[in-house]
Design a protein around this motif. Sequence first.
Motif, PDB file in Angstrom:
ATOM      1  N   ASP A  93       0.851  -1.179   0.000  1.00 35.07           N
ATOM      2  CA  ASP A  93       0.000   0.000   0.000  1.00 35.07           C
ATOM      3  C   ASP A  93       0.892   1.236   0.000  1.00 35.07           C
ATOM      4  OD1 ASP A  93      -2.110   1.717   0.170  1.00 35.07           O
ATOM      5  OD2 ASP A  93      -2.477   1.369   2.297  1.00 35.07           O
ATOM      6  N   VAL A  94       1.315   1.673  -1.180  1.00 30.67           N
ATOM      7  CA  VAL A  94       2.226   2.801  -1.314  1.00 30.67           C
ATOM      8  C   VAL A  94       1.490   3.950  -1.984  1.00 30.67           C
ATOM      9  CG1 VAL A  94       4.375   3.621  -2.342  1.00 30.67           C
ATOM     10  CG2 VAL A  94       4.214   1.285  -1.500  1.00 30.67           C
ATOM     11  N   VAL A  95       1.587   5.115  -1.396  1.00 22.58           N
ATOM     12  CA  VAL A  95       0.958   6.296  -1.965  1.00 22.58           C
ATOM     13  C   VAL A  95       2.047   7.338  -2.188  1.00 22.58           C
ATOM     14  CG1 VAL A  95      -0.700   8.151  -1.557  1.00 22.58           C
ATOM     15  CG2 VAL A  95      -1.205   5.842  -0.764  1.00 22.58           C
ATOM     16  N   ALA A  96       2.095   7.871  -3.399  1.00 20.67           N
ATOM     17  CA  ALA A  96       3.071   8.910  -3.728  1.00 20.67           C
ATOM     18  C   ALA A  96       2.369  10.267  -3.734  1.00 20.67           C
ATOM     19  CB  ALA A  96       3.700   8.642  -5.082  1.00 20.67           C
ATOM     20  N   GLU A  97       3.075  11.281  -3.320  1.00 20.25           N
ATOM     21  CA  GLU A  97       2.549  12.639  -3.370  1.00 20.25           C
ATOM     22  C   GLU A  97       3.699  13.632  -3.336  1.00 20.25           C
ATOM     23  OE1 GLU A  97       0.591  14.551   0.049  1.00 20.25           O
ATOM     24  OE2 GLU A  97       1.012  12.710   1.164  1.00 20.25           O
ATOM     25  N   LEU A  98       3.380  14.879  -3.512  1.00 21.23           N
ATOM     26  CA  LEU A  98       4.365  15.944  -3.419  1.00 21.23           C
ATOM     27  C   LEU A  98       4.322  16.553  -2.026  1.00 21.23           C
ATOM     28  CD1 LEU A  98       3.775  17.700  -6.842  1.00 21.23           C
ATOM     29  CD2 LEU A  98       5.679  16.215  -6.212  1.00 21.23           C
ATOM     30  N   GLY A  99       5.427  17.161  -1.658  1.00 24.75           N
ATOM     31  CA  GLY A  99       5.513  17.854  -0.386  1.00 24.75           C
ATOM     32  C   GLY A  99       6.488  19.007  -0.486  1.00 24.75           C
ATOM     33  N   THR A 100       6.598  19.757   0.586  1.00 28.98           N
ATOM     34  CA  THR A 100       7.490  20.914   0.637  1.00 28.98           C
ATOM     35  C   THR A 100       8.366  20.803   1.871  1.00 28.98           C
ATOM     36  OG1 THR A 100       5.768  22.266  -0.397  1.00 28.98           O
ATOM     37  CG2 THR A 100       7.570  23.437   0.689  1.00 28.98           C
ATOM     38  N   MET A 101       9.664  21.055   1.699  1.00 28.63           N
ATOM     39  CA  MET A 101      10.585  21.064   2.830  1.00 28.63           C
ATOM     40  C   MET A 101      10.337  22.344   3.628  1.00 28.63           C
ATOM     41  SD  MET A 101      12.083  18.212   2.399  1.00 28.63           S
ATOM     42  CE  MET A 101      13.180  18.307   3.792  1.00 28.63           C
ATOM     43  N   LYS A 102      10.253  22.190   4.947  1.00 31.48           N
ATOM     44  CA  LYS A 102       9.983  23.358   5.799  1.00 31.48           C
ATOM     45  C   LYS A 102      10.528  23.101   7.192  1.00 31.48           C
ATOM     46  CE  LYS A 102       6.268  26.255   7.492  1.00 31.48           C
ATOM     47  NZ  LYS A 102       4.837  26.488   7.545  1.00 31.48           N
ATOM     48  N   ASP A 103      11.326  24.013   7.695  1.00 29.55           N
ATOM     49  CA  ASP A 103      11.855  23.950   9.057  1.00 29.55           C
ATOM     50  C   ASP A 103      12.541  22.617   9.366  1.00 29.55           C
ATOM     51  OD1 ASP A 103      10.825  26.501   9.491  1.00 29.55           O
ATOM     52  OD2 ASP A 103       8.919  25.722  10.240  1.00 29.55           O
ATOM     53  N   GLY A 104      13.317  22.080   8.410  1.00 23.13           N
ATOM     54  CA  GLY A 104      14.039  20.825   8.623  1.00 23.13           C
ATOM     55  C   GLY A 104      13.166  19.594   8.543  1.00 23.13           C
ATOM     56  N   PHE A 116      11.519  11.294   8.650  1.00 21.12           N
ATOM     57  CA  PHE A 116      11.410  10.785   7.290  1.00 21.12           C
ATOM     58  C   PHE A 116      12.762  10.263   6.831  1.00 21.12           C
ATOM     59  CE2 PHE A 116      12.565  15.228   6.961  1.00 21.12           C
ATOM     60  CZ  PHE A 116      13.543  15.249   5.978  1.00 21.12           C
ATOM     61  N   LEU A 117      12.748   9.455   5.783  1.00 21.57           N
ATOM     62  CA  LEU A 117      13.968   8.925   5.181  1.00 21.57           C
ATOM     63  C   LEU A 117      14.197   9.622   3.859  1.00 21.57           C
ATOM     64  CD1 LEU A 117      16.280   6.811   4.875  1.00 21.57           C
ATOM     65  CD2 LEU A 117      14.587   5.341   3.791  1.00 21.57           C
ATOM     66  N   MET A 118      15.371  10.207   3.664  1.00 20.43           N
ATOM     67  CA  MET A 118      15.734  10.846   2.407  1.00 20.43           C
ATOM     68  C   MET A 118      16.474   9.817   1.575  1.00 20.43           C
ATOM     69  SD  MET A 118      15.410  13.615   0.823  1.00 20.43           S
ATOM     70  CE  MET A 118      16.057  15.046   0.084  1.00 20.43           C
ATOM     71  N   LEU A 119      15.858   9.335   0.501  1.00 20.23           N
ATOM     72  CA  LEU A 119      16.425   8.259  -0.291  1.00 20.23           C
ATOM     73  C   LEU A 119      17.573   8.725  -1.183  1.00 20.23           C
ATOM     74  CD1 LEU A 119      15.885   5.243  -0.589  1.00 20.23           C
ATOM     75  CD2 LEU A 119      14.517   5.780  -2.592  1.00 20.23           C
ATOM     76  N   SER A 120      17.514   9.945  -1.673  1.00 18.82           N
ATOM     77  CA  SER A 120      18.562  10.436  -2.575  1.00 18.82           C
ATOM     78  C   SER A 120      19.548  11.311  -1.814  1.00 18.82           C
ATOM     79  CB  SER A 120      17.939  11.233  -3.717  1.00 18.82           C
ATOM     80  OG  SER A 120      17.474  12.474  -3.246  1.00 18.82           O
ATOM     81  N   ASP A 121      20.623  11.685  -2.490  1.00 21.05           N
ATOM     82  CA  ASP A 121      21.619  12.577  -1.901  1.00 21.05           C
ATOM     83  C   ASP A 121      21.354  14.034  -2.261  1.00 21.05           C
ATOM     84  OD1 ASP A 121      23.020  10.508  -0.690  1.00 21.05           O
ATOM     85  OD2 ASP A 121      24.273  10.168  -2.449  1.00 21.05           O
ATOM     86  N   ALA A 122      20.170  14.315  -2.770  1.00 21.91           N
ATOM     87  CA  ALA A 122      19.831  15.674  -3.188  1.00 21.91           C
ATOM     88  C   ALA A 122      19.896  16.629  -1.995  1.00 21.91           C
ATOM     89  CB  ALA A 122      18.442  15.706  -3.803  1.00 21.91           C
ATOM     90  N   LYS A 123      20.490  17.766  -2.223  1.00 21.47           N
ATOM     91  CA  LYS A 123      20.524  18.813  -1.194  1.00 21.47           C
ATOM     92  C   LYS A 123      19.206  19.572  -1.267  1.00 21.47           C
ATOM     93  CE  LYS A 123      24.797  17.971  -0.154  1.00 21.47           C
ATOM     94  NZ  LYS A 123      24.996  16.966   0.834  1.00 21.47           N
ATOM     95  N   VAL A 124      18.481  19.575  -0.170  1.00 16.49           N
ATOM     96  CA  VAL A 124      17.191  20.264  -0.148  1.00 16.49           C
ATOM     97  C   VAL A 124      17.207  21.354   0.907  1.00 16.49           C
ATOM     98  CG1 VAL A 124      15.846  18.327  -1.032  1.00 16.49           C
ATOM     99  CG2 VAL A 124      16.213  18.543   1.407  1.00 16.49           C
ATOM    100  N   SER A 125      16.455  22.404   0.656  1.00 18.22           N
ATOM    101  CA  SER A 125      16.330  23.531   1.578  1.00 18.22           C
ATOM    102  C   SER A 125      14.858  23.861   1.771  1.00 18.22           C
ATOM    103  CB  SER A 125      17.012  24.775   1.028  1.00 18.22           C
ATOM    104  OG  SER A 125      18.024  24.523   0.147  1.00 18.22           O
ATOM    105  N   ASP A 126      14.605  24.706   2.738  1.00 16.67           N
ATOM    106  CA  ASP A 126      13.229  25.142   2.974  1.00 16.67           C
ATOM    107  C   ASP A 126      12.621  25.681   1.680  1.00 16.67           C
ATOM    108  OD1 ASP A 126      13.357  24.441   5.591  1.00 16.67           O
ATOM    109  OD2 ASP A 126      13.176  26.467   6.397  1.00 16.67           O
ATOM    110  N   GLY A 127      11.411  25.266   1.418  1.00 16.38           N
ATOM    111  CA  GLY A 127      10.696  25.721   0.226  1.00 16.38           C
ATOM    112  C   GLY A 127      10.839  24.796  -0.968  1.00 16.38           C
ATOM    113  N   ASP A 128      11.821  23.882  -0.937  1.00 12.20           N
ATOM    114  CA  ASP A 128      11.995  22.951  -2.055  1.00 12.20           C
ATOM    115  C   ASP A 128      10.839  21.968  -2.107  1.00 12.20           C
ATOM    116  OD1 ASP A 128      14.377  24.072  -2.827  1.00 12.20           O
ATOM    117  OD2 ASP A 128      15.636  22.518  -1.935  1.00 12.20           O
ATOM    118  N   ARG A 129      10.391  21.668  -3.322  1.00 14.92           N
ATOM    119  CA  ARG A 129       9.347  20.675  -3.530  1.00 14.92           C
ATOM    120  C   ARG A 129      10.019  19.320  -3.709  1.00 14.92           C
ATOM    121  NH1 ARG A 129       4.398  21.095  -2.508  1.00 14.92           N
ATOM    122  NH2 ARG A 129       3.577  20.379  -4.478  1.00 14.92           N
TER     123      ARG A 129
END
Length: 91
Positions: free
Chosen positions: A25-36, A53-66
Amino acid sequence: MQRNGRKNFIRAIEQISKGNQSAADVVAELGTMKDGGILPDSYPEGAEPDDDFLMLSDAKVSDGDRVLLIWTDAEEIVVIGKVEGDEEDAG
């Protein structure tokens, strides 16, 4: 959480690849990075970001990133990666 999230994600992908949709039962959706943390689009207006949460990729994300995320059957969040592309990226 990170180890359990990773195992649950791998198990879900294995079940999907075997054609056993009901077991994964896997559901995908979008989200926004906010306050860590991550604020999934399904959260109500004014909700607090989830910092478990678990970050699967090595992508650098910051507040506001989708980001693209999935919910595992154990209700854990796995962030697949940063969603690129907006008006500034358009050539």
